[in-house]
Design an enzyme around this catalytic site. Structure first.
Site, PDB file in Angstrom:
ATOM      1  N   ASN A 149      -0.379   7.645   8.994  1.00 60.11           N
ATOM      2  CA  ASN A 149      -0.877   6.444   8.338  1.00 60.11           C
ATOM      3  C   ASN A 149       0.087   6.072   7.215  1.00 60.11           C
ATOM      4  O   ASN A 149       0.007   6.589   6.106  1.00 60.11           O
ATOM      5  CB  ASN A 149      -2.278   6.712   7.790  1.00 60.11           C
ATOM      6  CG  ASN A 149      -2.955   5.439   7.341  1.00 60.11           C
ATOM      7  OD1 ASN A 149      -2.301   4.509   6.909  1.00 60.11           O
ATOM      8  ND2 ASN A 149      -4.273   5.417   7.431  1.00 60.11           N
ATOM      9  N   ASP A 150       0.979   5.158   7.528  1.00 60.81           N
ATOM     10  CA  ASP A 150       2.007   4.728   6.573  1.00 60.81           C
ATOM     11  C   ASP A 150       1.416   4.239   5.262  1.00 60.81           C
ATOM     12  O   ASP A 150       2.121   4.107   4.266  1.00 60.81           O
ATOM     13  CB  ASP A 150       2.787   3.549   7.162  1.00 60.81           C
ATOM     14  CG  ASP A 150       3.966   3.993   7.992  1.00 60.81           C
ATOM     15  OD1 ASP A 150       4.485   5.094   7.748  1.00 60.81           O
ATOM     16  OD2 ASP A 150       4.366   3.229   8.880  1.00 60.81           O
ATOM     17  N   CYS A 151       0.154   3.912   5.296  1.00 56.13           N
ATOM     18  CA  CYS A 151      -0.459   3.260   4.140  1.00 56.13           C
ATOM     19  C   CYS A 151      -1.311   4.193   3.301  1.00 56.13           C
ATOM     20  O   CYS A 151      -1.904   3.765   2.308  1.00 56.13           O
ATOM     21  CB  CYS A 151      -1.285   2.072   4.614  1.00 56.13           C
ATOM     22  SG  CYS A 151      -0.256   0.895   5.495  1.00 56.13           S
TER      23      CYS A 151
ATOM     24  N   ASN B 240      -0.834   6.413   0.782  1.00 61.19           N
ATOM     25  CA  ASN B 240       0.292   6.774  -0.088  1.00 61.19           C
ATOM     26  C   ASN B 240      -0.234   7.528  -1.305  1.00 61.19           C
ATOM     27  O   ASN B 240      -0.492   6.956  -2.349  1.00 61.19           O
ATOM     28  CB  ASN B 240       1.054   5.524  -0.508  1.00 61.19           C
ATOM     29  CG  ASN B 240       1.310   4.587   0.655  1.00 61.19           C
ATOM     30  OD1 ASN B 240       0.853   3.442   0.664  1.00 61.19           O
ATOM     31  ND2 ASN B 240       1.998   5.083   1.668  1.00 61.19           N
TER      32      ASN B 240
ATOM     33  N   GLN C  82       5.811   2.418   0.409  1.00 53.63           N
ATOM     34  CA  GLN C  82       6.442   3.561   1.061  1.00 53.63           C
ATOM     35  C   GLN C  82       7.644   4.105   0.303  1.00 53.63           C
ATOM     36  O   GLN C  82       7.946   5.270   0.388  1.00 53.63           O
ATOM     37  CB  GLN C  82       6.888   3.187   2.474  1.00 53.63           C
ATOM     38  CG  GLN C  82       5.801   3.349   3.510  1.00 53.63           C
ATOM     39  CD  GLN C  82       4.937   2.115   3.583  1.00 53.63           C
ATOM     40  OE1 GLN C  82       5.451   1.009   3.540  1.00 53.63           O
ATOM     41  NE2 GLN C  82       3.642   2.289   3.663  1.00 53.63           N
TER      42      GLN C  82
END
Ligand code: GLC
Ligand code: GLC
Length: 814
Positions: A486-488, A490, A503
């Site tokens: 899940n790139d989001c 963070n 990112q």
């Protein structure tokens, strides 16, 4: 409501009206020259790299949405009436509009006032060019005097620069026109050895190459001055915006049909033979002229088209199924496999939603894409694996992305996405199971593309594995780094400044935030690597990998289980994410799917409970949402996930990429009904009837469908380039239908719905064609195998010892 229908026999989707809710697109080309074409002929072309070798211009986020493309204007020279058979941008009234999107080609046509016109667009195999096969018919009782104008906008330079650097770009455009062929040679005088060309098979009445002259300075593509007056200006571009437009005049007798070929190509010259004569600035056309000549002959074009069809039939025939469900059949047999080729080629770089200038090929994405592609062209999968591995860092970590043209890691984005390295193990595992080509493990591969750093690919897998063991957090779970799948999410970012990228804002080596998802992925990777070791002469290491995997599994049970489902993560303060203790974001889909997929909890009931929780809290009629409750506001410590309005993207959208993880988990838990039910909720063909809600193409997956918290629940977005393609293909073929390449042979372990009486499949695997018939005798998934009439223990069909290439497999499910 529908905007077309599937023509299953011809492997086409037929769109019957031009005003689809969004442009419904197709890809042309599947090797090096690519085009994107919409159902109204919008789109653009490029060679290998949509940023560095863009051939034609495209303006994203335009109004109307899809403007600019491969245009052909038809003009009635008696009345002055003109239109585009593909509708945009004149929006003229058309009869019998159809767009047939097929495997690597699109045919768009219509009729107006007794004149029928249609264009078939395709890229021949092994050529760097695209063909527009244009057919014009006079269905009137009287002769028709007509004009035809082609139109494209050249953009053969850096596509990013093209939309920013006007002070330079408006002065550098250059063309040559020779024998009716328009050559675009901007920047050729300096460091480019390549140029574009645009040719026409008919005798020309004229041409244009300067946009403002062709259109007229205050007009758009809907009202070009040249078309309106019925005569080209023969303009030669010096600077400004070079275009290519041919003008052909013809008189068609009643009932007469004429074909005109337009061919757009990309060509490279040897560096020291760029110019002809050598001391001039004139493009050397000797090497390109034979190519141009070949494709201006209709018979050659027809032959190239047949070759393309045969090629695609060959690829798709590797795996064909006949089940009781039409939506399953057409996705597996045609469209899902076809989409997997596009995701393999493009990763997430060039679509109508990925601009081709932002992202290159993703390390994580491209490895996963192999799951749906490797059976089609294993040689290309092999090359991709070696390219990806060569961008790996000596630490075992990976650049998050690399540029397809240079094949170098992208420094702007960098690394530290701590899930990345494991996807290499997953990708290599898929390749080995499909091909049995163990030699790949011995291939010397560089680290960070540094000469001298070569190590066998196997060493790369070991470092991938080690990477996580070197980065464990307070609970001995894997540290998350910048983000995991899940790139989001963070957890180490803490960005409070507008405009920063979530990112890449911080490169902080967070030592607290941990990911349960990576825990699950690690367990899967451990099992895969152990199997690889066992089969490749590293048997002594296998036990070690399994022990590390078992240890992580224990850790996940101890610190990653929340009572009714798997936790998502621990944040930078050591607090739980995705827990009943949280006010929002109590339960996430990723660890439920992936921990079970890794085999965690199948024996002790955790998997069953997690899947019940998914059904209770996350499942909607449009698919399974990513988490619940959606984040209602921005949380500094969670990052981009909470930046989206509730119900969209990672904030409780239906992120289709991870739905198949739950589908696989259901299948692994033996629940074929549940698995196929989830599969059908997001299957685009099964959603065709609600195209006005879904809005994206009904023949390919989209990245996201708006979740239940969104005002537009059920609306899909970002079609085509998504891990959804490979994962759904993998889920339906390998887990629901259960036809699964394994290290020792072809495993057959279906988990189909109870009401299905069975299905048939043909699978070509390692040179053998398996004719498989599955018949349901009881209600369970226990497999009884008959291979060529002989009962066989277990569920794996081994390669025939006597070299036969046809094998008949009977499967009884009890
Ligand atoms: C996009 C990215 C992919 C990521 C996913 C979830 O699909 O391409 O790498 O895993 O979003 O954030
Ligand atoms: C993934 C996510 C997207 C995010 C992007 C950043 O593609 O889906 O929401 O903005 O990664 O790289």
């Amino acid at each position: 409501m529908q905007y077309g229908y599937f023509d299953d026999k011809n492997r086409e989707y037929v769109i019957t009206r031009p005003d689809t809710p969004l442009p419904w697109i197709n890809y042309l080309g599947c090797q090096a020259y690519f085009g994107i074409v919409s159902n109204t002929a919008g789109g653009y072309s490029f060679y290998r790299d949509a940023r560095l070798r863009r051939i034609t211009r495209y303006r994203y986020n335009n109004v109307p949405f899809d403007l600019g493309g491969r245009y052909i204007y038809v003009r009635d020279d008696e009345t002055g009436d003109y239109w585009l058979p593909s509708w945009q941008p004149t929006h003229s009234d058309l009869e019998q509009y159809t767009c047939r999107h097929g495997m690597g080609y699109s045919t768009i046509g219509s009729k107006r006032r007794g004149i029928s016109a249609s264009t078939r667009y395709f890229v021949p195999l092994d050529e760097n060019l695209e063909i527009w096969q244009f057919t014009l018919s006079n269905e009137r009782q009287t002769p028709a005097a007509l004009s035809v104008f082609s139109a494209i906008e050249f953009c053969l330079w850096d596509a990013q620069d093209d939309s920013t650097n006007f002070q330079r770009n408006f002065s550098i455009g250059e063309v040559e026109i020779e024998d009716g062929v328009i050559y675009h040679k901007t920047e050729y005088r300096e460091r480019r050895d390549h140029f574009a060309w645009f040719a026409c098979s008919a005798e020309l009445a004229g041409f244009d190459t300067q946009r403002d002259v062709f259109l007229g300075p205050t007009r758009g593509w809907d009202r070009p001055a040249a078309v309106e007056r019925g005569e080209s200006f023969d303009s030669v571009a010096h600077g400004w915006a070079p275009i290519g437009s041919h003008h052909v005049r013809l008189v068609l007798q009643p009932g007469e049909t004429r074909q005109i070929l337009f061919v757009l190509g990309y060509h490279e010259n040897p560096k020291d033979e760029k110019f002809d004569p050598p001391e001039s600035q004139i493009v050397n056309k000797k090497t390109v002229k034979p190519v141009i000549a070949r494709y201006l002959i209709p018979a050659n074009v027809d032959e190239a088209f047949q070759k393309l069809r045969t090629y695609w039939d060959g690829l798709l025939d590797i795996c064909q199924v006949t089940t009781p469900d039409i939506h399953t059949d057409r996705m597996v047999n045609v469209w899902n496999a076809y989409q997997c080729m596009a995701t393999f080629n493009m990763s997430r770089s060039a679509s109508f939603y990925e601009s081709g200038i932002g992202r290159g090929l993703g390390f994580r994405d491209s490895n996963q894409d192999l799951l749906g592609f490797v059976h089609m062209v294993p040689e290309r999968a092999r090359e991709r694996i070696l390219d990806l591995a060569a961008t790996q860092l000596p630490s075992g970590g990976a650049y998050h992305q690399y540029q397809p043209l240079t094949k170098k890691g992208n420094n702007d984005v960098g690394g530290n996405f701590n899930d990345d390295p494991h996807w290499l193990i997953v990708g290599v595992g898929a390749y080995l199971k499909e091909t049995g080509d163990w030699s790949i493990l011995d291939e010397p591969v560089q680290y960070d593309n540094q000469p001298g750093s070569e190590q066998p690919l196997y060493d790369h897998l070991q470092r991938s594995f080690r990477y996580t063991l070197d980065r464990l957090g307070p609970h001995s779970l894997p540290l998350i780094g910048r983000a995991d799948w899940n790139d989001c999410l963070n957890l180490n970012c803490f960005s409070d400044t507008p405009g920063q990228s979530f990112q890449t804002t911080t490169n902080k080596e967070g030592k607290v935030a941990e990911s349960v998802f990576i825990g699950g992925l690690f367990v899967l990777a451990a099992k895969e690597l152990a199997a690889i070791a066992r089969h490749s002469g590293h048997a002594d290491e296998a036990a070690g990998y399994l022990a590390e995997g078992a240890h992580m599994e224990e850790t996940v049970r101890r610190h990653g289980w929340d009572g009714e489902w798997f936790l998502r993560a621990y944040d930078d303060f050591g607090n739980k994410v995705g827990s009943k203790e949280c006010a929002e974001g109590k339960i996430f889909i990723e660890p439920q799917g992936f921990c079970i997929l890794a085999g965690i909890g199948l024996e002790d009931g955790l998997a069953r409970r997690a899947l019940e929780s998914v059904r209770k809290y996350l499942a909607t009629p449009h698919g399974i949402v990513l988490q619940q409750p959606a984040y209602s506001r921005y949380y500094l410590h969670l990052g981009e996930i909470s930046s989206y309005p509730p119900g969209y993207k990672e904030n409780a959208g239906i992120f289709c990429h991870n739905n198949p993880w739950v589908i696989i988990a259901e299948a692994m838990a033996g629940n074929g009904d549940g698995a196929h039910d989830y599969y059908s909720r997001i299957n685009p063909s099964a959603r065709e009837a609600i195209s006005d809600v879904h809005r994206c193409e009904p023949y390919v997956y989209a990245q996201m469908i708006a979740g239940r918290d969104a005002p537009t629940h059920g609306e899909a977005k970002n079609s085509w380039l998504t891990g959804t393609a490979a994962w759904n293909y993998y889920a339906i073929v390998q887990f629901i239908l259960g036809i699964r390449p394994a290290y020792d042979g072809l495993q057959i372990a279906p988990a189909i719905p109870e009401r299905w009486t069975g299905f048939r499949a043909v699978r070509r695997f390692r040179g053998v064609t398996y004719q498989i018939t599955v018949r349901r005798a009881g209600t369970g998934n226990a497999v009884k195998l008959m291979v060529d009439g002989q009962a066989v223990d277990g569920d794996v069909v081994r390669a025939p010892a006597d070299g036969r290439t046809e094998v008949v497999v009977g499967v009884t499910l009890e």
